[in-house]
Scaffold this motif. Structure first.
Motif, short mmCIF file in Angstrom:
data_model
loop_
_atom_site.label_atom_id
_atom_site.label_comp_id
_atom_site.label_asym_id
_atom_site.label_seq_id
_atom_site.Cartn_x
_atom_site.Cartn_y
_atom_site.Cartn_z
N VAL A 242 -0.34 7.49 54.64
CA VAL A 242 -1.38 6.83 53.71
C VAL A 242 -0.80 6.73 52.21
O VAL A 242 -1.91 6.51 51.31
CB VAL A 242 -2.84 7.34 53.83
N ASN A 243 0.04 7.03 51.84
CA ASN A 243 0.55 7.20 50.56
C ASN A 243 -0.24 8.10 49.84
O ASN A 243 -0.47 8.08 48.61
CB ASN A 243 0.50 6.17 49.75
N ILE A 244 -0.78 9.38 50.40
CA ILE A 244 -1.75 10.30 49.64
C ILE A 244 -1.05 11.78 50.04
O ILE A 244 -1.05 12.41 51.19
CB ILE A 244 -3.17 10.27 50.00
N PRO A 245 -0.22 12.17 49.23
CA PRO A 245 0.46 13.43 49.34
C PRO A 245 -0.68 14.47 49.53
O PRO A 245 -1.53 14.68 48.78
CB PRO A 245 1.37 13.60 48.34
N GLY A 246 -0.55 15.22 50.77
CA GLY A 246 -1.35 16.42 50.99
C GLY A 246 -1.24 17.56 50.09
O GLY A 246 -1.89 18.27 49.81
N GLU A 247 -0.02 17.42 49.48
CA GLU A 247 0.76 18.82 48.49
C GLU A 247 1.30 17.99 47.52
O GLU A 247 2.00 16.88 47.83
CB GLU A 247 1.34 19.70 49.32
N PRO A 248 1.17 18.55 46.33
CA PRO A 248 2.03 17.89 45.02
C PRO A 248 3.80 17.84 45.69
O PRO A 248 4.58 16.95 45.25
CB PRO A 248 2.00 18.97 44.03
N ALA A 249 4.06 18.85 46.48
CA ALA A 249 5.39 18.93 47.06
C ALA A 249 5.79 17.64 47.67
O ALA A 249 6.97 17.33 47.76
CB ALA A 249 5.56 20.00 48.03
N SER A 250 4.86 16.92 48.28
CA SER A 250 5.26 15.72 48.89
C SER A 250 5.20 14.31 48.18
O SER A 250 5.26 13.34 48.98
CB SER A 250 4.26 15.63 50.36
N VAL A 251 4.60 14.54 46.93
CA VAL A 251 4.84 13.24 46.22
C VAL A 251 6.03 12.39 46.02
O VAL A 251 6.05 11.27 46.33
CB VAL A 251 4.47 13.59 44.70
N ILE A 252 7.29 13.41 46.03
CA ILE A 252 8.46 12.61 46.24
C ILE A 252 8.52 11.79 47.62
O ILE A 252 9.43 10.92 47.57
CB ILE A 252 9.69 13.61 45.96
N THR A 253 8.08 12.86 48.59
CA THR A 253 8.51 12.17 49.92
C THR A 253 7.89 10.90 50.07
O THR A 253 8.35 10.02 50.72
CB THR A 253 7.85 13.00 51.11
N SER A 254 6.57 10.74 49.53
CA SER A 254 5.89 9.46 49.72
C SER A 254 6.76 8.15 49.08
O SER A 254 6.54 7.05 49.45
CB SER A 254 4.40 9.32 49.00
N LEU A 255 7.71 8.46 48.20
CA LEU A 255 8.50 7.37 47.40
C LEU A 255 9.10 6.40 48.45
O LEU A 255 8.81 5.21 48.71
CB LEU A 255 9.31 7.95 46.48
N ASP A 256 9.85 7.02 49.28
CA ASP A 256 10.48 6.54 50.27
C ASP A 256 9.76 6.38 51.79
O ASP A 256 9.99 5.42 52.32
CB ASP A 256 11.98 7.10 50.36
N GLY A 257 9.12 7.39 52.12
CA GLY A 257 8.58 7.57 53.08
C GLY A 257 7.25 6.41 53.54
O GLY A 257 7.38 5.73 54.39
N TYR A 258 6.89 6.26 52.48
CA TYR A 258 5.71 5.14 52.67
C TYR A 258 6.13 3.79 52.52
O TYR A 258 5.63 3.00 53.33
CB TYR A 258 4.40 5.36 51.27
N GLN A 259 7.17 3.62 52.18
CA GLN A 259 8.01 2.23 52.03
C GLN A 259 8.51 2.27 53.33
O GLN A 259 8.45 1.10 53.92
CB GLN A 259 9.01 2.37 51.12
N MET A 260 8.93 3.18 54.16
CA MET A 260 9.47 3.01 55.33
C MET A 260 8.30 2.49 56.31
O MET A 260 8.39 1.66 57.25
CB MET A 260 9.98 4.41 55.91
N ALA A 261 7.11 3.26 55.89
CA ALA A 261 5.80 2.98 56.98
C ALA A 261 5.62 1.53 57.02
O ALA A 261 5.11 1.01 57.74
CB ALA A 261 4.83 4.10 56.63
N LYS A 262 5.37 0.85 55.64
CA LYS A 262 5.10 -0.23 55.47
C LYS A 262 6.09 -1.39 56.13
O LYS A 262 5.73 -2.44 56.48
CB LYS A 262 5.30 -0.71 53.77
N LYS A 263 7.48 -1.01 56.31
CA LYS A 263 8.23 -1.78 56.96
C LYS A 263 8.22 -1.59 58.51
O LYS A 263 9.24 -2.03 59.28
CB LYS A 263 9.81 -1.59 56.58
N GLY A 264 7.14 -0.83 59.04
CA GLY A 264 7.13 -0.55 60.36
C GLY A 264 8.12 0.67 60.92
O GLY A 264 8.09 1.04 62.21
N LEU A 265 8.54 1.49 59.95
CA LEU A 265 9.60 2.60 60.23
C LEU A 265 8.71 4.12 60.16
O LEU A 265 9.24 4.89 59.64
CB LEU A 265 10.88 2.66 59.59
N ALA A 266 7.14 3.82 60.19
CA ALA A 266 6.54 5.34 59.99
C ALA A 266 7.01 6.35 60.77
O ALA A 266 7.07 7.59 60.46
CB ALA A 266 5.05 5.06 60.21
#
Lengths: 150, 502
Positions: free
Chosen positions: B82-106
């Protein structure tokens, strides 16, 4: 926001002065060794100096800075009410005990921040309070505040 | 060999059914609070510390540590879905992770996140296992002057590099140092700043300060704008392809080393580790332009480093008694509540505690891999729980946690007051971490200062005549000067570019 910056700096300055002055009266040295007030005196002095500089800086900068709102009206209302409800909850829990104030507190909070039906809110507050009571008072045997009504 | 013997002792304790159960509870709770935005590991651990008093101290520490490293796994789920990092540590993960999810690669993003977390988390425990005893034996030679210089250095780094303003970091830290002096002075028995109030004699409760600073402001900030979290993303297959795993292996190893080293430094939070690792990975990548567009290496770099940093952070805690970040500071509080003082002597006085904790982390990481690969769908559904349902419960559980610590309603009032103060500080961008760390370190620092000055008959030259303390004090001064200069430069850039307010 600007007013809060100034107020906070001023409060920290007062706090710094309080610790500095009180530490002196506690005694900075005793028989040639650092006394009880020595360490808090150092902390208080640093707090006083930095908060003073911060206050002066805030007074200077704020003239040119655009005022940012603290929050919208709804947000401020929510914050004030949550703090008020929590204060009332802590006060009543000492008199009435854990269970009844918790049911009312949960109902008040969920009513404030959600748009569920009253029936759902009631079920939520009743069920949550009883579950919390069972977990903490019964399972963990934690001595919860006991008042007139549990 | 000695390390392996100790590890064997640790495993023999850690695999007892009770410890396995508490480890599972810890890592599951950690994953849960990581998944749920708005309730982090710091608040959860702080709330649960008083409830662990009746537990065996080793089980309690296993569970609390499990919450910390478990939250690093969980926080990536909401960041990717959902592009809402549960922790500040995952802010960076959301940069590529959310983009992958949008491409159907969640699914592959979540899978890679779990695998990288597992690999880096496990390898970093090996680092902790060999590095911590080494550092501990070095620290055994520390006298009061070195201890004071070390606490001074640790706090200075934190004051300098947390938050946007140096003065606000310093003010926050001074406030923490001073709040800790309220109550009875352990050296002389004299009362300080109590104004004859019996409630203040025992001092301000650590749990009330930590819960007040981290749980209450979180609720208040979120209550300003209530949002309902819900995800629409389809997860699909969870395991990344074999090629993806092979491609990301070097990234994972690099992330382990970077995360571990950053985690040791005071202020080196998992979030900072994730950022440094991601940045390095992007710079050395063959196709740097894919970073930020859904590069799976980006997910591996960020997740690997933030998990590795959690083990790195335990090195200064276990060997020096100095917490480098807020969750570790709360963990230090848990050690103290259970009458165990972390520091150079910990490995000699309580080897069973340290080695069982380390062994439990290996077990916990395996549990987390199982929890986060096949069960990822379950955690993803938890993202749907609306915040208005969770927030009131957090308030009541916070109340119970603080009250349970000393059975005192006064402490609950302190929690509320500190909570309001924490909310105002967050709004005005005063960093909270220096306050809580200074509050915890203050008694150690004061003792070391008084003992040093007593030994030297009041001469401050004691800090400059011993090589280790002199080096640490010089480093502290350099870090303060560096922070001052970098902020001035930053302000100039902001002024020139007209970026005021950004």
């Amino acid at each position: 926001m600007v007013l809060m910056e100034k107020t906070t700096s001023a409060l920290l300055l007062v706090l710094g002065l309080y610790f500095t002055v009180q530490s002196v009266s506690l005694g900075l040295f005793s028989s040639g060794k650092p006394g009880v007030g020595f360490f808090p005196f150092l902390g208080g002095l640093i707090l006083t100096i930095i908060s003073c500089a911060q206050l002066i800086g805030t007074l200077k900068i704020c003239k040119d800075t655009l005022e940012k709102p603290w929050s919208d009206k709804q947000g401020i209302r929510n914050i004030v009410l949550i703090v008020a409800f929590t204060a009332l909850y802590i006060w009543t829990i000492g008199i009435l005990g854990f269970l009844i104030p918790t049911i009312i507190y949960l109902l008040a909070l969920v009513d404030l921040i959600s748009e569920y039906s009253l029936k759902k809110k009631l079920i939520y507050s009743l069920a949550s309070s009883f579950i919390l009571f069972l977990i903490f008072a019964v399972l963990f045997a934690m001595p919860l505040p006991k008042g007139l009504l549990w | 060999m000695d390390v392996l013997n100790h590890l064997f002792l640790g495993f023999s304790n850690a695999i007892s059914p009770a410890n396995i159960l508490w480890c599972l509870i810890g890592v599951s709770l950690g994953t849960l609070v990581g998944v749920l935005p708005g309730l982090g590991p710091v608040a959860t651990m702080a709330i649960l510390i008083p409830l662990t008093v009746k537990l065996n101290h080793i089980s309690a520490l296993i569970m609390l540590a499990g919450i910390y490293y478990g939250s690093m796994y969980g926080s990536s789920t909401s960041a990717i879905l959902v592009n809402i990092p549960g922790e500040p540590a995952s802010v960076i993960t959301s940069l590529d992770g959310y983009q992958m999810a949008k491409k159907g690669l969640a699914g592959p993003a979540l899978g890679m996140s779990a695998i990288a977390s597992f690999v880096a988390g496990t390898l970093s425990i090996v680092g902790l296992m060999f590095f911590a005893p080494l550092m501990s034996s070095l620290a055994l030679g520390f006298g009061p002057a070195e201890m004071f210089a070390l606490t001074f250095f640790a706090l200075t780094i934190l004051f300098s590099f947390t938050g946007k303003s140096l003065s606000k970091g310093l003010l926050s830290g001074c406030l923490g140092l001073l709040l800790a002096t309220i109550g009875i002075d352990v050296q002389t028995g004299a009362l300080r700043f109590t104004h004859n109030s019996p409630h203040l004699v025992a001092g301000i409760s650590l749990v009330a300060v930590v819960v007040g600073l981290f749980a209450v402001p979180e609720i208040l900030i979120n209550a300003e704008k209530i949002s309902l979290y819900a995800y629409q993303t389809h997860i699909g297959r969870v395991l990344p392809t074999k090629q993806d795993i092979i491609k990301c292996l070097p990234t994972m190893f690099r992330a382990t080393v970077i995360g571990f080293m950053v985690g040791i430094i005071p202020g080196g939070t998992p979030a900072v580790a994730g950022f440094v690792s991601y940045d390095i990975e992007r710079k050395i990548a063959k196709k740097p332009q894919t970073f930020g567009q859904g590069a799976i290496e980006g997910v591996a770099a960020a997740e690997g480093a933030n998990n590795s940093a959690t083990s790195g952070g335990l090195v200064p805690l276990l060997t020096l008694g100095i917490p480098p970040s807020a969750p570790i500071a709360v963990l230090l509080g848990a050690f103290l509540v259970h009458n165990i003082t972390p520091g150079p002597l910990l490995f000699q006085e309580h080897p069973e505690v340290v080695w069982t904790l380390i062994a439990s982390m290996y077990i916990g990481n395996v549990m987390l891999l199982v929890l986060n690969l096949p069960l990822v769908g379950m955690w993803a559904r938890i993202c749907r729980v609306p915040y208005p349902i969770i927030a009131p419960l957090i308030m009541v559980i916070s109340f119970l946690g603080v009250y349970g610590d000393r059975n005192s309603l006064f402490d609950v009032w302190v929690m509320l007051i500190v909570g309001v103060m924490g909310y105002i500080m967050r709004k005005l961008e005063y960093p909270l971490v220096p306050l809580v760390l200074a509050f915890i370190v203050s008694p150690i620092m004061e003792n070391a200062l008084i003992q040093s000055l007593t030994l030297s008959s009041g001469s401050i030259m004691i800090f400059f005549s011993r090589p280790i303390s002199l080096t640490l004090i010089l480093l502290a001064m350099v870090s303060l000067a560096g922070a001052l200069l970098s902020r001035k430069r930053q302000a100039k850039v902001v002024e020139v570019l007209g970026l005021e307010g950004d």
